[in-house]
Design a protein around this motif. Structure first.
Motif, PDB file in Angstrom:
ATOM      1  N   ARG A   9      94.652 152.588  66.456  1.00 49.02           N
ATOM      2  CA  ARG A   9      94.607 151.188  66.898  1.00 49.02           C
ATOM      3  C   ARG A   9      93.257 150.556  66.553  1.00 49.02           C
ATOM      4  NH1 ARG A   9      98.035 153.097  70.955  1.00 49.02           N
ATOM      5  NH2 ARG A   9      96.357 153.839  72.283  1.00 49.02           N
ATOM      6  N   GLN A  12      93.093 149.920  62.802  1.00 46.76           N
ATOM      7  CA  GLN A  12      93.908 148.763  62.432  1.00 46.76           C
ATOM      8  C   GLN A  12      93.222 147.458  62.836  1.00 46.76           C
ATOM      9  OE1 GLN A  12      97.582 149.891  64.347  1.00 46.76           O
ATOM     10  NE2 GLN A  12      98.438 150.642  62.415  1.00 46.76           N
ATOM     11  N   LYS A  13      92.613 147.441  64.023  1.00 48.27           N
ATOM     12  CA  LYS A  13      91.910 146.245  64.480  1.00 48.27           C
ATOM     13  C   LYS A  13      90.711 145.949  63.579  1.00 48.27           C
ATOM     14  CE  LYS A  13      89.741 144.262  68.565  1.00 48.27           C
ATOM     15  NZ  LYS A  13      89.362 144.480  69.963  1.00 48.27           N
ATOM     16  N   GLU A  14      89.956 146.964  63.230  1.00 45.88           N
ATOM     17  CA  GLU A  14      88.787 146.788  62.372  1.00 45.88           C
ATOM     18  C   GLU A  14      89.168 146.304  60.974  1.00 45.88           C
ATOM     19  OE1 GLU A  14      86.880 150.582  62.385  1.00 45.88           O
ATOM     20  OE2 GLU A  14      86.160 150.365  64.441  1.00 45.88           O
ATOM     21  N   ASN A  15      90.347 146.653  60.518  1.00 44.46           N
ATOM     22  CA  ASN A  15      90.774 146.327  59.156  1.00 44.46           C
ATOM     23  C   ASN A  15      91.817 145.215  59.099  1.00 44.46           C
ATOM     24  OD1 ASN A  15      89.405 148.414  57.306  1.00 44.46           O
ATOM     25  ND2 ASN A  15      90.093 149.597  59.062  1.00 44.46           N
ATOM     26  N   ALA A  16      92.054 144.538  60.204  1.00 44.77           N
ATOM     27  CA  ALA A  16      93.093 143.505  60.268  1.00 44.77           C
ATOM     28  C   ALA A  16      92.882 142.408  59.227  1.00 44.77           C
ATOM     29  CB  ALA A  16      93.161 142.914  61.670  1.00 44.77           C
ATOM     30  N   GLN A  17      91.652 141.994  59.009  1.00 45.19           N
ATOM     31  CA  GLN A  17      91.382 140.935  58.041  1.00 45.19           C
ATOM     32  C   GLN A  17      91.739 141.390  56.624  1.00 45.19           C
ATOM     33  OE1 GLN A  17      87.392 139.442  58.154  1.00 45.19           O
ATOM     34  NE2 GLN A  17      87.864 137.708  56.841  1.00 45.19           N
ATOM     35  N   PHE A  19      93.946 143.682  55.844  1.00 45.35           N
ATOM     36  CA  PHE A  19      95.406 143.790  55.776  1.00 45.35           C
ATOM     37  C   PHE A  19      96.035 142.417  55.573  1.00 45.35           C
ATOM     38  CE2 PHE A  19      94.998 147.638  58.785  1.00 45.35           C
ATOM     39  CZ  PHE A  19      94.823 148.494  57.719  1.00 45.35           C
ATOM     40  N   ALA A  20      95.521 141.405  56.264  1.00 48.50           N
ATOM     41  CA  ALA A  20      96.059 140.049  56.134  1.00 48.50           C
ATOM     42  C   ALA A  20      95.842 139.518  54.712  1.00 48.50           C
ATOM     43  CB  ALA A  20      95.414 139.119  57.155  1.00 48.50           C
TER      44      ALA A  20
END
Length: 50
Positions: A9, A12-17, A19-20
């Motif tokens: 989790r 994923q939060k750290e890499n959300a940008q 991924f978007a």
């Protein structure tokens, strides 16, 4: 100690940008290998014995 689910989790939060941005790019572009996969020669290669 952080368990695997929590680590995932956080990652994923750290890499959300990123991924978007990747998702947006893929929505606007063809698959990077589309030209190779759709060439007539690619079909014959699959039919060749190995």
């Amino acid at each position: 100690m952080i368990d695997d689910d929590e680590r995932r989790r956080l990652w994923q939060k750290e890499n959300a940008q990123a991924f978007a941005a990747q998702k947006a790019w893929h929505e606007q572009q063809d698959h990077p290998l589309a030209e190779i996969m759709t060439r007539p020669s690619s079909a014959s290669r699959r039919d060749e014995p190995t």
